[in-house]
Scaffold this motif. Sequence first.
Motif, PDB file in Angstrom:
ATOM      1  N   ASN A  94     -27.877 -40.111 -31.369  1.00  0.00           N
ATOM      2  CA  ASN A  94     -27.447 -40.999 -32.436  1.00  0.00           C
ATOM      3  C   ASN A  94     -26.209 -40.401 -33.092  1.00  0.00           C
ATOM      4  O   ASN A  94     -26.299 -39.438 -33.839  1.00  0.00           O
ATOM      5  CB  ASN A  94     -28.565 -41.181 -33.463  1.00  0.00           C
ATOM      6  CG  ASN A  94     -28.168 -42.162 -34.563  1.00  0.00           C
ATOM      7  OD1 ASN A  94     -27.097 -42.764 -34.526  1.00  0.00           O
ATOM      8  ND2 ASN A  94     -29.040 -42.328 -35.551  1.00  0.00           N
ATOM      9  N   LEU A  95     -25.075 -40.997 -32.793  1.00  0.00           N
ATOM     10  CA  LEU A  95     -23.806 -40.567 -33.379  1.00  0.00           C
ATOM     11  C   LEU A  95     -23.204 -41.682 -34.225  1.00  0.00           C
ATOM     12  O   LEU A  95     -21.996 -41.805 -34.359  1.00  0.00           O
ATOM     13  CB  LEU A  95     -22.843 -40.143 -32.270  1.00  0.00           C
ATOM     14  CG  LEU A  95     -23.148 -38.808 -31.578  1.00  0.00           C
ATOM     15  CD1 LEU A  95     -22.411 -38.691 -30.255  1.00  0.00           C
ATOM     16  CD2 LEU A  95     -22.782 -37.638 -32.497  1.00  0.00           C
ATOM     17  N   SER A  96     -24.069 -42.509 -34.784  1.00  0.00           N
ATOM     18  CA  SER A  96     -23.579 -43.594 -35.628  1.00  0.00           C
ATOM     19  C   SER A  96     -22.815 -43.034 -36.826  1.00  0.00           C
ATOM     20  O   SER A  96     -23.188 -41.998 -37.388  1.00  0.00           O
ATOM     21  CB  SER A  96     -24.745 -44.463 -36.107  1.00  0.00           C
ATOM     22  OG  SER A  96     -25.704 -43.706 -36.812  1.00  0.00           O
ATOM     23  N   LYS A  97     -21.721 -43.690 -37.136  1.00  0.00           N
ATOM     24  CA  LYS A  97     -20.845 -43.312 -38.252  1.00  0.00           C
ATOM     25  C   LYS A  97     -20.239 -41.915 -38.098  1.00  0.00           C
ATOM     26  O   LYS A  97     -19.723 -41.340 -39.062  1.00  0.00           O
ATOM     27  CB  LYS A  97     -21.588 -43.439 -39.581  1.00  0.00           C
ATOM     28  CG  LYS A  97     -22.071 -44.861 -39.868  1.00  0.00           C
ATOM     29  CD  LYS A  97     -22.798 -44.946 -41.196  1.00  0.00           C
ATOM     30  CE  LYS A  97     -23.285 -46.378 -41.443  1.00  0.00           C
ATOM     31  NZ  LYS A  97     -24.029 -46.495 -42.734  1.00  0.00           N
ATOM     32  N   ALA A  98     -20.286 -41.373 -36.902  1.00  0.00           N
ATOM     33  CA  ALA A  98     -19.693 -40.055 -36.658  1.00  0.00           C
ATOM     34  C   ALA A  98     -18.173 -40.159 -36.605  1.00  0.00           C
ATOM     35  O   ALA A  98     -17.610 -41.207 -36.284  1.00  0.00           O
ATOM     36  CB  ALA A  98     -20.211 -39.474 -35.352  1.00  0.00           C
ATOM     37  N   ASN A  99     -17.503 -39.066 -36.924  1.00  0.00           N
ATOM     38  CA  ASN A  99     -16.050 -39.007 -36.835  1.00  0.00           C
ATOM     39  C   ASN A  99     -15.661 -38.253 -35.574  1.00  0.00           C
ATOM     40  O   ASN A  99     -15.799 -37.035 -35.497  1.00  0.00           O
ATOM     41  CB  ASN A  99     -15.460 -38.318 -38.067  1.00  0.00           C
ATOM     42  CG  ASN A  99     -13.938 -38.248 -38.011  1.00  0.00           C
ATOM     43  OD1 ASN A  99     -13.303 -38.888 -37.155  1.00  0.00           O
ATOM     44  ND2 ASN A  99     -13.332 -37.486 -38.912  1.00  0.00           N
ATOM     45  N   LEU A 100     -15.191 -39.002 -34.572  1.00  0.00           N
ATOM     46  CA  LEU A 100     -14.784 -38.414 -33.295  1.00  0.00           C
ATOM     47  C   LEU A 100     -13.311 -38.706 -33.025  1.00  0.00           C
ATOM     48  O   LEU A 100     -12.876 -38.753 -31.877  1.00  0.00           O
ATOM     49  CB  LEU A 100     -15.661 -38.963 -32.174  1.00  0.00           C
ATOM     50  CG  LEU A 100     -17.111 -38.451 -32.177  1.00  0.00           C
ATOM     51  CD1 LEU A 100     -18.054 -39.470 -31.572  1.00  0.00           C
ATOM     52  CD2 LEU A 100     -17.206 -37.124 -31.425  1.00  0.00           C
ATOM     53  N   THR A 101     -12.553 -38.862 -34.091  1.00  0.00           N
ATOM     54  CA  THR A 101     -11.134 -39.158 -33.966  1.00  0.00           C
ATOM     55  C   THR A 101     -10.432 -38.101 -33.119  1.00  0.00           C
ATOM     56  O   THR A 101     -10.537 -36.899 -33.389  1.00  0.00           O
ATOM     57  CB  THR A 101     -10.466 -39.211 -35.352  1.00  0.00           C
ATOM     58  OG1 THR A 101     -11.130 -40.191 -36.157  1.00  0.00           O
ATOM     59  CG2 THR A 101      -8.990 -39.559 -35.227  1.00  0.00           C
ATOM     60  N   GLY A 102      -9.754 -38.557 -32.063  1.00  0.00           N
ATOM     61  CA  GLY A 102      -8.980 -37.643 -31.230  1.00  0.00           C
ATOM     62  C   GLY A 102      -9.802 -36.681 -30.398  1.00  0.00           C
ATOM     63  O   GLY A 102      -9.246 -35.774 -29.767  1.00  0.00           O
ATOM     64  N   LEU A 114     -16.763 -34.499 -35.769  1.00  0.00           N
ATOM     65  CA  LEU A 114     -16.339 -33.808 -34.554  1.00  0.00           C
ATOM     66  C   LEU A 114     -14.888 -34.168 -34.220  1.00  0.00           C
ATOM     67  O   LEU A 114     -14.517 -34.255 -33.066  1.00  0.00           O
ATOM     68  CB  LEU A 114     -17.263 -34.185 -33.392  1.00  0.00           C
ATOM     69  CG  LEU A 114     -18.690 -33.617 -33.447  1.00  0.00           C
ATOM     70  CD1 LEU A 114     -19.589 -34.367 -32.481  1.00  0.00           C
ATOM     71  CD2 LEU A 114     -18.684 -32.121 -33.141  1.00  0.00           C
ATOM     72  N   GLN A 115     -14.113 -34.346 -35.250  1.00  0.00           N
ATOM     73  CA  GLN A 115     -12.719 -34.732 -35.055  1.00  0.00           C
ATOM     74  C   GLN A 115     -11.982 -33.697 -34.200  1.00  0.00           C
ATOM     75  O   GLN A 115     -12.014 -32.499 -34.467  1.00  0.00           O
ATOM     76  CB  GLN A 115     -12.010 -34.868 -36.400  1.00  0.00           C
ATOM     77  CG  GLN A 115     -10.553 -35.302 -36.294  1.00  0.00           C
ATOM     78  CD  GLN A 115      -9.942 -35.584 -37.649  1.00  0.00           C
ATOM     79  OE1 GLN A 115     -10.633 -35.659 -38.657  1.00  0.00           O
ATOM     80  NE2 GLN A 115      -8.628 -35.752 -37.685  1.00  0.00           N
ATOM     81  N   GLY A 116     -11.352 -34.210 -33.116  1.00  0.00           N
ATOM     82  CA  GLY A 116     -10.571 -33.343 -32.234  1.00  0.00           C
ATOM     83  C   GLY A 116     -11.385 -32.422 -31.351  1.00  0.00           C
ATOM     84  O   GLY A 116     -10.830 -31.566 -30.660  1.00  0.00           O
ATOM     85  N   ALA A 117     -12.704 -32.578 -31.321  1.00  0.00           N
ATOM     86  CA  ALA A 117     -13.575 -31.676 -30.556  1.00  0.00           C
ATOM     87  C   ALA A 117     -13.397 -31.853 -29.045  1.00  0.00           C
ATOM     88  O   ALA A 117     -13.111 -32.937 -28.556  1.00  0.00           O
ATOM     89  CB  ALA A 117     -15.024 -31.907 -30.928  1.00  0.00           C
TER      90      ALA A 117
END
Length: 301
Positions: free
Chosen positions: A36-44, A22-25
């Motif tokens: 459960n958002l473990s190891k998720a990509n939420l960069t920015g 979900l990068q940049g979402a």
Amino acid sequence: MKVSDLLRRYEQGEIDFTGIDLQGADLRGVILIGVNLSKANLTGANLSRAFLMGANFEGACLHRTNLSFVKMNEAHLAKADLTKANLSGAFLVRSKLPKAQMSGAILVGANLRVAALVNANLCSADLNGINLRGADLTGANLKWSNLRGARLQGAKLTGNLLTGVNLRGAYLNGVNLAQAELEGVNLSEAKLNGVNLTKANLTAANFSFAQMRAVWLNGANLTGANLEGVCLKRANLNFAQLSNADLRDADLTDAQLKESQLHGTCLTGTILPTSFPDYLQRISGMGSVSSAPLSHHMSVS
């Protein structure tokens, strides 16, 4: 994954989104309780004012993520990457953040009461006004962090890296800082009543106008420390190293100074304990010294 797909699946009862990208979402104000958002990509990503109580972000990438004013009480963030994330005003009461990477993060006014931050990296983080009451910061890296006005009553601060930390005006009443390395640290105007600083390294530390009633400083190294205007009533300074320290206008009423080192110590206007004149005569052969505030400059050599 699109935000719309995430929210639709959540509404259908799905909560496991391990490893999702979900990068940049834009997730402002979303409700994702217990996901459960473990190891998720939420960069920015922008999660400002989201409701994420009990969510699992273990190992997630939240680099530069906007988590301002988020509700994340009892969330799991072990080993999460929160480097330079914005957590201003965030609510993280009882959250778990062991080994979380939070260097350069902004946590101004955040509430992390009773949170677990064991071995977390908070180097250079802005923690101005943060609530860390009862938090476990054992082994946390707080180098160069800004803890001005922070509430740390009852926090565990054993084995911390505190080089260059700013604790001006912080609330540390009753905290155990025995043998802590606090050389040159700014603790001016801090509340340190009943704090245990036994054998701590406080060389050149700034305690000016701090409240230090009944503090334990026995065996502490206060060489060159600034203690101007400090309240040290009933303080234990036995065996303390106070050489070249500045105690101008300090209040040492009923303080203990057995075997303390006072070479070059400035005592201008200092209120001394009633036992001090006799002690001073024994160590220096000087004439009697009043326990009332001194009206002239005096240094013990």
